[in-house]
Design a protein around this motif. Structure first.
Motif, PDB file in Angstrom:
ATOM      1  N   SER A   1       0.830  -1.199   0.000  1.00  0.00           N
ATOM      2  CA  SER A   1       0.000   0.000   0.000  1.00  0.00           C
ATOM      3  C   SER A   1       0.871   1.259   0.000  1.00  0.00           C
ATOM      4  N   ASN A   2       1.920   1.227   0.817  1.00  0.00           N
ATOM      5  CA  ASN A   2       2.847   2.361   0.884  1.00  0.00           C
ATOM      6  C   ASN A   2       3.535   2.579  -0.464  1.00  0.00           C
ATOM      7  N   ARG A   3       4.002   1.502  -1.078  1.00  0.00           N
ATOM      8  CA  ARG A   3       4.665   1.609  -2.386  1.00  0.00           C
ATOM      9  C   ARG A   3       3.713   2.212  -3.414  1.00  0.00           C
ATOM     10  N   ASN A   4       2.470   1.750  -3.405  1.00  0.00           N
ATOM     11  CA  ASN A   4       1.492   2.277  -4.351  1.00  0.00           C
ATOM     12  C   ASN A   4       1.230   3.755  -4.098  1.00  0.00           C
ATOM     13  N   ALA A   5       1.135   4.138  -2.834  1.00  0.00           N
ATOM     14  CA  ALA A   5       0.888   5.544  -2.491  1.00  0.00           C
ATOM     15  C   ALA A   5       2.056   6.414  -2.929  1.00  0.00           C
ATOM     16  N   ILE A   6       3.280   5.946  -2.722  1.00  0.00           N
ATOM     17  CA  ILE A   6       4.465   6.716  -3.114  1.00  0.00           C
ATOM     18  C   ILE A   6       4.526   6.841  -4.635  1.00  0.00           C
ATOM     19  N   ALA A   7       4.283   5.740  -5.340  1.00  0.00           N
ATOM     20  CA  ALA A   7       4.326   5.774  -6.807  1.00  0.00           C
ATOM     21  C   ALA A   7       3.263   6.733  -7.345  1.00  0.00           C
ATOM     22  N   ALA A   8       2.086   6.712  -6.744  1.00  0.00           N
ATOM     23  CA  ALA A   8       1.007   7.583  -7.194  1.00  0.00           C
ATOM     24  C   ALA A   8       1.301   9.045  -6.889  1.00  0.00           C
ATOM     25  N   ALA A   9       2.003   9.318  -5.802  1.00  0.00           N
ATOM     26  CA  ALA A   9       2.259  10.698  -5.392  1.00  0.00           C
ATOM     27  C   ALA A   9       3.258  11.389  -6.314  1.00  0.00           C
ATOM     28  N   GLN A  10       4.230  10.654  -6.832  1.00  0.00           N
ATOM     29  CA  GLN A  10       5.240  11.203  -7.736  1.00  0.00           C
ATOM     30  C   GLN A  10       5.933  12.430  -7.150  1.00  0.00           C
ATOM     31  N   LYS A  11       6.286  12.351  -5.888  1.00  0.00           N
ATOM     32  CA  LYS A  11       7.012  13.435  -5.252  1.00  0.00           C
ATOM     33  C   LYS A  11       7.888  12.871  -4.157  1.00  0.00           C
ATOM     34  N   ALA A  12       8.775  13.703  -3.637  1.00  0.00           N
ATOM     35  CA  ALA A  12       9.633  13.294  -2.528  1.00  0.00           C
ATOM     36  C   ALA A  12       8.785  13.099  -1.273  1.00  0.00           C
ATOM     37  N   SER A  13       9.348  12.411  -0.298  1.00  0.00           N
ATOM     38  CA  SER A  13       8.628  12.148   0.956  1.00  0.00           C
ATOM     39  C   SER A  13       9.372  12.753   2.129  1.00  0.00           C
ATOM     40  N   VAL A  14       8.623  13.239   3.089  1.00  0.00           N
ATOM     41  CA  VAL A  14       9.167  13.694   4.361  1.00  0.00           C
ATOM     42  C   VAL A  14       8.618  12.763   5.417  1.00  0.00           C
ATOM     43  N   VAL A  15       9.509  12.212   6.242  1.00  0.00           N
ATOM     44  CA  VAL A  15       9.100  11.289   7.288  1.00  0.00           C
ATOM     45  C   VAL A  15       9.309  11.976   8.638  1.00  0.00           C
ATOM     46  N   ARG A  16       8.256  12.103   9.380  1.00  0.00           N
ATOM     47  CA  ARG A  16       8.333  12.681  10.718  1.00  0.00           C
ATOM     48  C   ARG A  16       8.771  11.593  11.693  1.00  0.00           C
TER      49      ARG A  16
END
Length: 148
Positions: free
Chosen positions: A9-24
């Motif tokens: 689910s996380n991989r799909n969300a990241i691929a769909a977002a097409q942007k960098a991620s910030v992890v708190r």
């Protein structure tokens, strides 16, 4: 939801977002070998395919269990604490002293034990080329007595 489902689910969300991620900063966990991990970048947090980056803490007066990471190399930077001992080698015959500002490299499948005899927690920034929280750790309990 299982860890595998969450990862997909996380991989799909990241691929769909097409942007960098910030992890708190979030919840950490006690690793099998005895140190405390707080993942920043991992499969579970951002869908990373080949990289884990996070903080690793070895509490005051504690040590890890003798272990190897079969499938990955580890790089560490000691951020804070006093000094710590790193024992390595097939018989844990090599002892190094690690202090804040020092870097550590642990090859894949290298037997090692970290010992923090000080009154302060030893805190590291760590990275490895295995992205999951469930890393390839193999405990070697028969070697624990080799380190005084």
């Amino acid at each position: 939801m299982t860890v595998l489902e969450a990862t997909r689910s996380n991989r799909n969300a990241i691929a769909a977002a097409q942007k960098a991620s910030v992890v708190r900063s979030g919840a950490g966990y006690r690793a099998e070998q005895g140190s405390d991990y707080q993942p920043g970048v991992s499969t579970e947090t951002v869908g990373s395919q080949s990289l884990w980056l996070g903080m690793i803490t070895l509490p005051a007066g504690q040590r890890t269990r003798a272990h190897v990471h079969e499938c990955h190399e580890t790089a560490l930077y000691m951020l804070s604490g006093d000094e710590m001992e790193l024992w390595s080698g097939d018989q844990l015959q090599h002892r190094d002293t690690v202090r804040p500002g020092d870097y550590i490299f642990i090859p894949a499948n290298m037997l090692h034990v970290a010992v923090n005899r000080s009154a302060q927690s030893a805190v590291f920034i760590g990275s490895r080329n295995e992205a999951t929280a469930q890393e390839s750790v193999v405990l070697r309990p028969e070697m624990d007595r080799k380190v005084p």
